[in-house]
Each structure stands twice: as structure tokens, then as C-alpha cells.
Design a protein around this motif. Structure first.
Motif, mmCIF file in Angstrom:
data_model
loop_
_atom_site.group_PDB
_atom_site.id
_atom_site.type_symbol
_atom_site.label_atom_id
_atom_site.label_comp_id
_atom_site.label_asym_id
_atom_site.label_seq_id
_atom_site.Cartn_x
_atom_site.Cartn_y
_atom_site.Cartn_z
ATOM 1 N N SER A 108 0.952 -1.200 0.088
ATOM 2 C CA SER A 108 -0.115 0.091 0.013
ATOM 3 C C SER A 108 0.790 1.383 0.070
ATOM 4 O O SER A 108 0.219 2.394 -0.093
ATOM 5 C CB SER A 108 -0.917 0.079 1.144
ATOM 6 O OG SER A 108 -0.268 0.252 2.238
ATOM 7 N N GLY A 109 2.220 0.925 0.016
ATOM 8 C CA GLY A 109 3.115 2.118 0.006
ATOM 9 C C GLY A 109 3.854 2.688 1.411
ATOM 10 O O GLY A 109 4.595 3.601 1.350
ATOM 11 N N CYS A 110 3.520 1.731 2.386
ATOM 12 C CA CYS A 110 4.254 2.129 3.558
ATOM 13 C C CYS A 110 5.504 1.824 3.548
ATOM 14 O O CYS A 110 6.103 0.994 2.651
ATOM 15 C CB CYS A 110 3.713 1.154 4.633
ATOM 16 S SG CYS A 110 1.950 1.639 5.188
ATOM 17 N N THR A 111 6.600 2.516 4.191
ATOM 18 C CA THR A 111 7.719 2.268 4.254
ATOM 19 C C THR A 111 8.108 1.380 5.282
ATOM 20 O O THR A 111 7.211 1.138 6.211
ATOM 21 C CB THR A 111 8.747 3.523 4.345
ATOM 22 O OG1 THR A 111 8.283 4.185 5.443
ATOM 23 C CG2 THR A 111 8.352 4.421 3.051
ATOM 24 N N VAL A 112 9.435 0.976 5.204
ATOM 25 C CA VAL A 112 9.902 0.128 6.482
ATOM 26 C C VAL A 112 9.777 0.947 7.758
ATOM 27 O O VAL A 112 9.663 0.285 8.793
ATOM 28 C CB VAL A 112 11.249 -0.782 6.319
ATOM 29 C CG1 VAL A 112 11.648 -1.435 7.305
ATOM 30 C CG2 VAL A 112 11.062 -1.630 4.941
ATOM 31 N N ALA A 113 9.998 2.016 7.647
ATOM 32 C CA ALA A 113 10.145 2.945 8.975
ATOM 33 C C ALA A 113 8.599 3.360 9.136
ATOM 34 O O ALA A 113 8.314 3.883 10.397
ATOM 35 C CB ALA A 113 10.846 4.159 8.802
ATOM 36 N N SER A 114 7.364 3.073 8.609
ATOM 37 C CA SER A 114 6.298 3.591 9.112
ATOM 38 C C SER A 114 5.702 2.706 9.947
ATOM 39 O O SER A 114 6.104 1.676 10.254
ATOM 40 C CB SER A 114 5.462 3.606 7.790
ATOM 41 O OG SER A 114 5.082 1.935 7.442
ATOM 42 N N GLU A 115 4.804 3.462 10.997
ATOM 43 C CA GLU A 115 4.121 3.033 12.069
ATOM 44 C C GLU A 115 3.420 1.710 11.499
ATOM 45 O O GLU A 115 3.015 0.729 12.241
ATOM 46 C CB GLU A 115 3.354 4.132 12.715
ATOM 47 C CG GLU A 115 4.250 5.036 13.520
ATOM 48 C CD GLU A 115 3.369 5.936 14.177
ATOM 49 O OE1 GLU A 115 1.981 5.616 14.911
ATOM 50 O OE2 GLU A 115 3.615 7.042 14.524
ATOM 51 N N GLU A 116 2.526 1.849 10.446
ATOM 52 C CA GLU A 116 1.661 0.779 9.941
ATOM 53 C C GLU A 116 2.583 -0.529 9.618
ATOM 54 O O GLU A 116 2.197 -1.522 10.218
ATOM 55 C CB GLU A 116 1.126 1.366 8.725
ATOM 56 C CG GLU A 116 -0.084 0.099 8.373
ATOM 57 C CD GLU A 116 -0.896 0.631 6.991
ATOM 58 O OE1 GLU A 116 -1.407 -0.258 6.287
ATOM 59 O OE2 GLU A 116 -0.856 1.773 6.510
ATOM 60 N N TYR A 117 3.597 -0.450 9.153
ATOM 61 C CA TYR A 117 4.566 -1.623 8.904
ATOM 62 C C TYR A 117 5.144 -1.957 10.011
ATOM 63 O O TYR A 117 4.961 -3.169 10.326
ATOM 64 C CB TYR A 117 5.655 -1.016 7.858
ATOM 65 C CG TYR A 117 6.827 -2.460 7.872
ATOM 66 C CD1 TYR A 117 6.581 -3.429 7.135
ATOM 67 C CD2 TYR A 117 7.917 -2.009 8.663
ATOM 68 C CE1 TYR A 117 7.550 -4.337 7.262
ATOM 69 C CE2 TYR A 117 8.852 -2.950 8.693
ATOM 70 C CZ TYR A 117 8.628 -4.294 7.960
ATOM 71 O OH TYR A 117 9.450 -5.275 7.966
ATOM 72 N N GLN A 118 5.555 -1.050 10.936
ATOM 73 C CA GLN A 118 6.039 -1.544 12.131
ATOM 74 C C GLN A 118 4.957 -2.346 13.151
ATOM 75 O O GLN A 118 5.284 -3.414 13.844
ATOM 76 C CB GLN A 118 6.505 -0.454 13.228
ATOM 77 C CG GLN A 118 7.822 -0.020 12.325
ATOM 78 C CD GLN A 118 9.119 -0.734 12.405
ATOM 79 O OE1 GLN A 118 8.934 -1.555 13.358
ATOM 80 N NE2 GLN A 118 9.843 -0.791 11.272
ATOM 81 N N ALA A 119 3.725 -1.988 13.013
ATOM 82 C CA ALA A 119 2.651 -2.593 13.850
ATOM 83 C C ALA A 119 2.357 -3.934 13.025
ATOM 84 O O ALA A 119 2.197 -4.945 13.833
ATOM 85 C CB ALA A 119 1.361 -1.847 13.695
#
Length: 156
Positions: free
Chosen positions: A120-131
Motif C-alpha cells: 500500500s506504499g508504507c515504508t519500513v520505517a512507517s508505523e503501519e508497517y512496524q505494527a
């Protein structure tokens, strides 16, 4: 006297053959159990490694420089697809009991959420990916516990 010797010899032969057959039966059972245990271990390791490989490949694909977002999505999905996690999961679900299957399935579904977050475009550093990554880690740790319990039960 001749009959006693003959009966004694016959009885000794029957006892000897019976003991040999009983010993062979025990060895055969132990061998089957050991083979089943090793097959399960290999299957469990293969599945966990495939899930890990998929996660790493998707993360690397997400970090690459891409010309457009569609290329990035395609690379992430391709990384997931070629990791072998689908095949490993299906093999495990077919061979294992429901508790093990459910645990691996939970880890697999959480990995798909990681895939969707990255696609969806999240980066590895994004909160969504981290969650999503944290949820996948939790599900995989829970699956490892169930797998270890299953292997321990097979050893006994």
C-alpha cells in the motif's frame, strides 16, 4: 528322555524366535517414530524459514528504488509469491493437527498483512508497517511454541 530333549529344544527355538520378533517390532516402532519426528521437524523448519524468507524479500523489495508505485507493488507481491511460503504452509496444514495448522495459519495471515502494508506504499520505517511486523513476530513466536509442544509430544 528323548521327548524331553526334543520338547526343550522346540520350546527354546520358539522362545528365541519370539524374542527376536518382539525385539524387531520394538526397533521398527522406534524407527517409525524417529522418522515421523524428523519429518515433522523438517516440515516445521521449512515452513518457518519460508515465512522468514518471504518477509525479508518483501522488505528488501520495498526498500528498492522503483520507477513507479505499480512496480514496487509488483516486486513486493512477487517476493511473497516466490518465497515458497504458500507451498510450505499447505504441506504443513495437510500433515499437522489442527492446533499446529491454526498457529502457522495465524503467522501466515499476519505475514500477508505485512505484505499489504508494504504494497500500500508504507515504508519500513512507517508505523503501519512496524505494527504489522510486530503482529507477525508475535504470531510467529506463538506458532514456534505450538510447534515445539507438538515435537515434544511426538518424542514421548
Amino acid at each position: 528322555m528323548e521327548w524331553v530333549t526334543l520338547v526343550g529344544t522346540g520350546l527354546g527355538a520358539v522362545l528365541g524366535v519370539g524374542a527376536t520378533l518382539a525385539g524387531e517390532q520394538l526397533r521398527w516402532r522406534r524407527s517409525v517414530r524417529d522418522n515421523r519426528l524428523q519429518d515433522r521437524r523438517d516440515m516445521y523448519v521449512d515452513c518457518l524459514v519460508a515465512l522468514r524468507r518471504a518477509h525479508e524479500a518483501m522488505r528488501l523489495a520495498a526498500d528498492e528504488d522503483h520507477v513507479d508505485p505499480q512496480t514496487r507493488v509488483a516486486r513486493i507481491r512477487q517476493a511473497f509469491q516466490t518465497s515458497g511460503c504458500d507451498e510450505a504452509r499447505e504441506r504443513l496444514i495437510l500433515m499437522a493437527d489442527s492446533e499446529v495448522s491454526d498457529a502457522i495459519d495465524a503467522s501466515y495471515r499476519s505475514l500477508r498483512r505485512v505484505r499489504e502494508a508494504l504494497a500500500s506504499g508504507c515504508t519500513v520505517a512507517s508505523e503501519e508497517y512496524q505494527a504489522a511486523r510486530q503482529a507477525h513476530g508475535d504470531a510467529t513466536r506463538a506458532a514456534r511454541t505450538v510447534l515445539r509442544q507438538d515435537l515434544t509430544a511426538l518424542e514421548n
